[in-house]
Design a protein around this motif. Structure first.
Motif, mmCIF file in Angstrom:
data_model
loop_
_atom_site.group_PDB
_atom_site.id
_atom_site.type_symbol
_atom_site.label_atom_id
_atom_site.label_comp_id
_atom_site.label_asym_id
_atom_site.label_seq_id
_atom_site.Cartn_x
_atom_site.Cartn_y
_atom_site.Cartn_z
ATOM 1 N N GLU A 1 0.833 -1.208 0.000
ATOM 2 C CA GLU A 1 0.000 0.000 0.000
ATOM 3 C C GLU A 1 0.867 1.257 0.000
ATOM 4 O OE1 GLU A 1 -3.965 1.761 2.222
ATOM 5 O OE2 GLU A 1 -2.846 0.124 3.155
ATOM 6 N N SER B 1 0.947 3.959 -3.074
ATOM 7 C CA SER B 1 0.659 5.367 -2.795
ATOM 8 C C SER B 1 1.800 6.270 -3.250
ATOM 9 C CB SER B 1 0.403 5.542 -1.297
ATOM 10 O OG SER B 1 0.144 6.893 -0.989
ATOM 11 N N LYS C 1 -6.872 -4.484 -1.304
ATOM 12 C CA LYS C 1 -7.723 -3.586 -0.541
ATOM 13 C C LYS C 1 -8.434 -2.607 -1.477
ATOM 14 C CE LYS C 1 -5.099 -3.578 3.800
ATOM 15 N NZ LYS C 1 -4.427 -2.709 4.804
ATOM 16 N N TRP D 1 -6.560 0.505 -2.370
ATOM 17 C CA TRP D 1 -5.533 0.394 -3.402
ATOM 18 C C TRP D 1 -6.133 0.674 -4.778
ATOM 19 C CZ3 TRP D 1 -2.792 -4.812 -1.786
ATOM 20 C CH2 TRP D 1 -2.244 -4.637 -0.516
#
Length: 271
Positions: free
Chosen positions: A18, A22, A49, A52
Motif C-alpha cells: 500500500e 501510494s 484492498k 488500493w
C-alpha cells in the motif's frame, strides 16, 4: 523497496504494498504502481484492498467493490464514503447526490464532514442551488472548498462584493497547499494550479457579469427611448465599447485556455 525485497513476514507485506502504491501514484507513475500490485499478487496470495484500487485510479472497479461491500453491510458509512469518492472521480453527479442522501443517516459526524465537499460539488454540477446552500454550511469557511463554494453561491446570487471576499478567503486557504510544492515538477502541482485558476476565473466571471449588466442597461435604455420614455441615465458610448470589448476578450481568453490545458476530464470539468 529495500524493506519489501527483504521482508520475511507475510503480514507486513500488505502495508508495504500500500505504501509503494501510494508513493508511485504521488510521483505520477501509475504504471509502476500497477506493477507493484501485480508483482505482489503473484508473490503472495492476499486480497487487494479497496483503497488500493482508488490509489491506482481504477474507479469503476473500486465502485463495484464498494457497492458489493455495502450490500453486505448497509449501515457501514466507510463503504458509502468510498462510493462517493468513486462517483466523484467518475463525474456521476446525480448518482452521487442520491447515494449521499440515502447513506447520510448512517454516517458519523466525521464522515459527513468528509462527504460534504463531494456532495457540494455534485449539487453545483446539477445546479441544485438550494441544496448547495445547505451543504456548504457544513464546510469550514477557512478551507479552500468552503470559500470556493461560498463564492460560487454569491456569484450566482449576483452578490459580487461578497463573492470577492470569499475568493480571497479561498486563495488564502490554498496558499499553504501551493508553498510546499514550489520546487516540484509542473505535473505534480497541476491539480493545485487548476484550483488557483478556478479562483481567477471566478473573478473574470464577476467582471463579465458586470459588463453584461452595463450592456443590458444600455439596451433597456434604448428601448425606453424608442418608446418615447426618458431613461434615468444614459450609458456613454465609450463605456458600452469597453464593456463589449471586455466581454469579447474574456470569452476569447476562456476558449484559448481550454485549448492549451491538459486534455483530461479532471482538468476540463472544473474549468
Amino acid at each position: 523497496e529495500l524493506e519489501y525485497q527483504t521482508i520475511s513476514s507475510a503480514r507486513s507485506s500488505p502495508r508495504l504494498v500500500e505504501a509503494l502504491v501510494s508513493l508511485h501514484r504521488s510521483l505520477g507513475q501509475p504504471e509502476a504502481a500497477i506493477g507493484v500490485l501485480t508483482y505482489a499478487q503473484q508473490r503472495q496470495d492476499f486480497t487487494v484492498k479497496l483503497s488500493w484500487l482508488e490509489k491506482l485510479g481504477r474507479w469503476q472497479d473500486a465502485l463495484t467493490s464498494y457497492e458489493r461491500a455495502q450490500l453486505a453491510e448497509p449501515r457501514a458509512g466507510d463503504y458509502a464514503l468510498g462510493r462517493l469518492r468513486c462517483l466523484s472521480a467518475l463525474s456521476e453527479w446525480q448518482q452521487l447526490s442520491r447515494v449521499c442522501e440515502a447513506a447520510w443517516p448512517n454516517m458519523g459526524s466525521g464522515q459527513q464532514l468528509e462527504a460534504a465537499p463531494l456532495l457540494a460539488a455534485a449539487r453545483w454540477h446539477c445546479q441544485q442551488w438550494d441544496g448547495l446552500s445547505k451543504v456548504v454550511t457544513l464546510i469550514e469557511p477557512t478551507q479552500y472548498v468552503g470559500g470556493f463554494f461560498r463564492a460560487i453561491l454569491s456569484v450566482h446570487a449576483a452578490r459580487f462584493e461578497e463573492a470577492a471576499h470569499w475568493i480571497d478567503e479561498a486563495r488564502i486557504a490554498l496558499q499553504p497547499e501551493l508553498t510546499p510544492l514550489a520546487n516540484e515538477s509542473y505535473s505534480r502541482v497541476y491539480d493545485h494550479l487548476v484550483k488557483a485558476q478556478q479562483l481567477s476565473e471566478l473573478e473574470e466571471l464577476i467582471e463579465y457579469k458586470l459588463c453584461k449588466r452595463v450592456l443590458l442597461q444600455a439596451e433597456s435604455a434604448g428601448t425606453s427611448a424608442v418608446e418615447g420614455q426618458h431613461p434615468n441615465a444614459a450609458t456613454s458610448a465609450d463605456a458600452l465599447l469597453r464593456a463589449r470589448e471586455t466581454c469579447d476578450g474574456i470569452r476569447q481568453r476562456w476558449l484559448s485556455r481550454m485549448r492549451v490545458c491538459a486534455r483530461e476530464l479532471r482538468v476540463w470539468q472544473p474549468m
